[in-house]
Design a protein around this motif. Structure first.
Motif, mmCIF file in Angstrom:
data_model
loop_
_atom_site.group_PDB
_atom_site.id
_atom_site.type_symbol
_atom_site.label_atom_id
_atom_site.label_comp_id
_atom_site.label_asym_id
_atom_site.label_seq_id
_atom_site.Cartn_x
_atom_site.Cartn_y
_atom_site.Cartn_z
ATOM 1 N N THR A 1 0.846 -1.193 0.000
ATOM 2 C CA THR A 1 0.000 0.000 0.000
ATOM 3 C C THR A 1 0.880 1.241 0.000
ATOM 4 O OG1 THR A 1 -1.778 -1.122 1.198
ATOM 5 C CG2 THR A 1 -1.783 1.288 1.212
ATOM 6 N N VAL A 2 0.716 2.066 -1.016
ATOM 7 C CA VAL A 2 1.433 3.333 -1.112
ATOM 8 C C VAL A 2 0.435 4.459 -0.897
ATOM 9 C CG1 VAL A 2 2.816 4.849 -2.569
ATOM 10 C CG2 VAL A 2 3.104 2.367 -2.749
ATOM 11 N N SER A 3 0.685 5.301 0.084
ATOM 12 C CA SER A 3 -0.185 6.454 0.317
ATOM 13 C C SER A 3 0.629 7.720 0.099
ATOM 14 C CB SER A 3 -0.760 6.441 1.735
ATOM 15 O OG SER A 3 0.265 6.518 2.696
ATOM 16 N N SER A 4 0.040 8.681 -0.602
ATOM 17 C CA SER A 4 0.762 9.923 -0.874
ATOM 18 C C SER A 4 -0.187 11.102 -0.828
ATOM 19 C CB SER A 4 1.450 9.847 -2.241
ATOM 20 O OG SER A 4 2.249 10.975 -2.470
ATOM 21 N N GLY A 5 0.087 12.048 0.050
ATOM 22 C CA GLY A 5 -0.715 13.259 0.149
ATOM 23 C C GLY A 5 -0.114 14.374 -0.695
ATOM 24 N N THR A 6 -0.859 15.453 -0.846
ATOM 25 C CA THR A 6 -0.378 16.594 -1.638
ATOM 26 C C THR A 6 -0.582 17.890 -0.857
ATOM 27 O OG1 THR A 6 -2.517 16.590 -2.796
ATOM 28 C CG2 THR A 6 -0.678 15.532 -3.915
ATOM 29 N N SER A 7 0.149 18.021 0.227
ATOM 30 C CA SER A 7 0.014 19.211 1.067
ATOM 31 C C SER A 7 0.977 20.319 0.660
ATOM 32 C CB SER A 7 0.235 18.840 2.539
ATOM 33 O OG SER A 7 1.514 18.298 2.749
ATOM 34 N N GLY A 8 1.657 20.150 -0.486
ATOM 35 C CA GLY A 8 2.618 21.141 -0.952
ATOM 36 C C GLY A 8 4.044 20.729 -0.612
ATOM 37 N N THR A 9 4.991 21.243 -1.367
ATOM 38 C CA THR A 9 6.391 20.874 -1.144
ATOM 39 C C THR A 9 6.832 21.163 0.286
ATOM 40 O OG1 THR A 9 6.982 21.191 -3.468
ATOM 41 C CG2 THR A 9 8.763 21.319 -1.865
ATOM 42 N N GLY A 10 6.527 22.358 0.781
ATOM 43 C CA GLY A 10 6.925 22.717 2.145
ATOM 44 C C GLY A 10 6.297 21.814 3.182
ATOM 45 N N GLY A 11 4.990 21.557 3.026
ATOM 46 C CA GLY A 11 4.289 20.672 3.949
ATOM 47 C C GLY A 11 4.825 19.258 3.892
ATOM 48 N N GLY A 12 5.180 18.812 2.694
ATOM 49 C CA GLY A 12 5.749 17.468 2.536
ATOM 50 C C GLY A 12 7.083 17.334 3.242
ATOM 51 N N PHE A 13 7.927 18.371 3.144
ATOM 52 C CA PHE A 13 9.214 18.334 3.835
ATOM 53 C C PHE A 13 9.037 18.358 5.349
ATOM 54 C CE2 PHE A 13 11.586 19.737 -0.114
ATOM 55 C CZ PHE A 13 12.382 18.602 -0.172
ATOM 56 N N GLU A 14 8.026 19.067 5.842
ATOM 57 C CA GLU A 14 7.774 19.086 7.287
ATOM 58 C C GLU A 14 7.488 17.674 7.798
ATOM 59 O OE1 GLU A 14 4.683 21.840 8.224
ATOM 60 O OE2 GLU A 14 5.815 23.601 7.566
ATOM 61 N N LYS A 15 6.661 16.941 7.062
ATOM 62 C CA LYS A 15 6.336 15.567 7.466
ATOM 63 C C LYS A 15 7.543 14.644 7.318
ATOM 64 C CE LYS A 15 1.429 16.092 6.427
ATOM 65 N NZ LYS A 15 0.269 15.626 5.632
ATOM 66 N N PHE A 16 8.329 14.879 6.272
ATOM 67 C CA PHE A 16 9.540 14.096 6.031
ATOM 68 C C PHE A 16 10.543 14.307 7.162
ATOM 69 C CE2 PHE A 16 13.556 13.427 3.489
ATOM 70 C CZ PHE A 16 13.336 12.088 3.167
ATOM 71 N N ILE A 17 10.694 15.544 7.574
ATOM 72 C CA ILE A 17 11.612 15.879 8.672
ATOM 73 C C ILE A 17 11.132 15.282 9.995
ATOM 74 C CG2 ILE A 17 12.487 17.808 10.080
ATOM 75 C CD1 ILE A 17 12.398 19.463 7.379
ATOM 76 N N LYS B 1 -5.895 48.755 -18.140
ATOM 77 C CA LYS B 1 -6.847 47.935 -17.388
ATOM 78 C C LYS B 1 -6.119 47.250 -16.239
ATOM 79 C CE LYS B 1 -10.052 47.173 -21.207
ATOM 80 N NZ LYS B 1 -10.766 46.180 -22.048
ATOM 81 N N GLU B 2 -6.769 47.198 -15.094
ATOM 82 C CA GLU B 2 -6.149 46.663 -13.876
ATOM 83 C C GLU B 2 -5.823 45.180 -14.015
ATOM 84 O OE1 GLU B 2 -7.018 46.264 -9.058
ATOM 85 O OE2 GLU B 2 -8.551 47.091 -10.408
ATOM 86 N N ILE B 3 -4.601 44.827 -13.654
ATOM 87 C CA ILE B 3 -4.152 43.432 -13.704
ATOM 88 C C ILE B 3 -4.705 42.673 -12.502
ATOM 89 C CG2 ILE B 3 -2.142 41.899 -13.640
ATOM 90 C CD1 ILE B 3 -0.519 44.267 -14.809
ATOM 91 N N LYS B 4 -5.164 41.461 -12.739
ATOM 92 C CA LYS B 4 -5.590 40.556 -11.671
ATOM 93 C C LYS B 4 -4.584 39.401 -11.627
ATOM 94 C CE LYS B 4 -9.576 42.638 -10.760
ATOM 95 N NZ LYS B 4 -9.869 43.266 -9.460
ATOM 96 N N ALA B 5 -3.650 39.481 -10.695
ATOM 97 C CA ALA B 5 -2.579 38.483 -10.616
ATOM 98 C C ALA B 5 -2.900 37.422 -9.568
ATOM 99 C CB ALA B 5 -1.259 39.166 -10.282
ATOM 100 N N PHE B 6 -2.661 36.167 -9.933
ATOM 101 C CA PHE B 6 -2.935 35.022 -9.051
ATOM 102 C C PHE B 6 -1.675 34.174 -8.898
ATOM 103 C CE2 PHE B 6 -6.827 36.256 -11.238
ATOM 104 C CZ PHE B 6 -7.699 36.426 -10.169
ATOM 105 N N SER B 7 -1.511 33.609 -7.696
ATOM 106 C CA SER B 7 -0.289 32.873 -7.371
ATOM 107 C C SER B 7 -0.594 31.725 -6.412
ATOM 108 C CB SER B 7 0.713 33.825 -6.711
ATOM 109 O OG SER B 7 1.786 33.130 -6.114
ATOM 110 N N PRO B 8 0.193 30.633 -6.485
ATOM 111 C CA PRO B 8 0.139 29.635 -5.408
ATOM 112 C C PRO B 8 0.560 30.286 -4.094
ATOM 113 C CG PRO B 8 1.412 28.827 -7.290
ATOM 114 C CD PRO B 8 1.189 30.290 -7.516
ATOM 115 N N ASP B 9 0.208 29.667 -2.979
ATOM 116 C CA ASP B 9 0.646 30.226 -1.701
ATOM 117 C C ASP B 9 2.010 29.662 -1.298
ATOM 118 O OD1 ASP B 9 0.248 27.721 -0.580
ATOM 119 O OD2 ASP B 9 -1.514 28.302 0.591
ATOM 120 N N GLN B 10 2.458 30.055 -0.102
ATOM 121 C CA GLN B 10 3.817 29.743 0.331
ATOM 122 C C GLN B 10 4.053 28.262 0.604
ATOM 123 O OE1 GLN B 10 1.922 32.284 1.248
ATOM 124 N NE2 GLN B 10 3.089 34.097 1.873
ATOM 125 N N SER B 11 3.021 27.451 0.632
ATOM 126 C CA SER B 11 3.207 26.014 0.860
ATOM 127 C C SER B 11 3.731 25.310 -0.380
ATOM 128 C CB SER B 11 1.885 25.371 1.309
ATOM 129 O OG SER B 11 0.951 25.349 0.244
#
Length: 320
Positions: free
Chosen positions: A64-80, A158-168
């Protein structure tokens, strides 16, 4: 017997469980190998792991392989913390993360699994933004440019609407380093990449960035922007990403706990399977395979770490 359960409705925070086994990194015993492998990390790498596990589970139901997707930073926290065997990452491990692992006495191995191109996309109805350079991107995402006219005087006011992933997200870290010179990103941030995609689709003045496969899955609703690096402006394609001519190309990673890799035969099989696949699952997931020699070099490294093929190792030990 195939066991596959996908939990959650969004990419970020979702976790999938599959019974699986295979690959030359371990014993090659297939269905006779049993065990459990746990991972977490990048939502960019997540679809690759999911595709791998679809193949993995078809023939080998006893791991059984389980893999979550909490973000790179979150993944490293669990790895650590030691709660996972591997961490998926869309950027290289940071020095502070290395230090935390060292303090915990955890050694790790880095495996490159695919290449990606961070794609800059605007609304499909945008008929004036065809290419941008990194300085213009920095203007937009630093908040210096409020309107498109601020970026280019020939563009509409015209006003720019910029979108980004968060810090995780590792994608956020990559963009911060490659484009922002480690400056702050001033944009509407979201943990869910699918929300960023939808936001660009729904806003005529929208712009966002994300992994190449998110663009591939939505290219009928988005417009990819060519990015000018050191040479001519290039759009993200499998060819430009693999050869690195696309300015925002990057590697994607799986980091493995070395001790767990040595001790857990199921984990050996899983990593072996990833490398044996040679990027086919990555291509299926909308990313780009690495050069074949890269996978071969990493297969050799895996055999060095685990002592080679387990059957051969057992035979040698019996002869002693």
């Amino acid at each position: 017997m195939k066991r596959w359960q996908l939990i959650g409705t969004t990419v970020v925070g979702a976790s999938f469980l599959l019974g699986a086994c295979g690959g030359s990194g371990g014993s090659g015993e297939g269905k006779d190998v049993e065990g459990e492998v746990k991972g977490d990390g990048s939502s960019t790498v997540g679809p690759i792991i999911e595709k791998l596990n679809e193949k993995f589970a078809q023939d080998f139901p006893n791991i059984t392989v389980s893999s979550g997707t909490s973000g790179t930073g979150g993944g490293f926290e669990k790895f650590i913390s030691g709660s996972t065997d591997f961490a998926n990452a869309s950027r290289p491990i940071k020095d502070e993360e290395k230090k935390k692992l060292e303090d915990k006495g955890i050694k790790y191995e880095e495996f490159k699994v695919a290449k990606d191109g961070v794609t800059i996309a605007v609304n499909k109805e945008n008929d004036f933004v065809d290419e941008l350079d990194k300085d213009q991107l920095k203007q937009i995402y630093s908040g210096e440019a409020k309107s498109w006219k601020d970026v280019n005087p020939e563009w509409p006011d015209k006003e720019i609407k910029a979108f980004s992933p968060d810090q995780s997200h590792g994608t956020y870290d990559f963009f911060t380093e490659e484009v922002m010179d480690d400056g702050d990103i001033k944009a509407e941030k979201n943990a869910d990449t699918n929300v960023i995609v939808s936001s660009v689709q729904d806003n005529k003045q929208g712009i966002g960035y994300f992994g190449y496969n998110f663009y591939e899955q939505n290219k009928d609703k988005l417009k990819a922007v060519k990015i000018k690096g050191d040479s001519e402006a290039k759009e993200p394609t499998k060819k430009s990403i693999q050869n690195g001519s696309y300015a925002l190309s990057r590697d994607l990673y799986v980091y493995a706990n070395e001790k767990k890799l040595k001790d857990n035969k199921a984990f050996q099989e899983f990593i072996g399977f990833i490398l044996d696949d040679k990027g086919k699952a990555a291509e299926d997931a909308g990313y780009v395979a690495l050069p074949e020699k890269t996978y071969k070099e990493q297969q050799d490294n895996l055999k060095d770490i685990t002592g080679g093929d387990s059957k051969e190792k057992s035979s040698k030990e019996e002869e002693k």
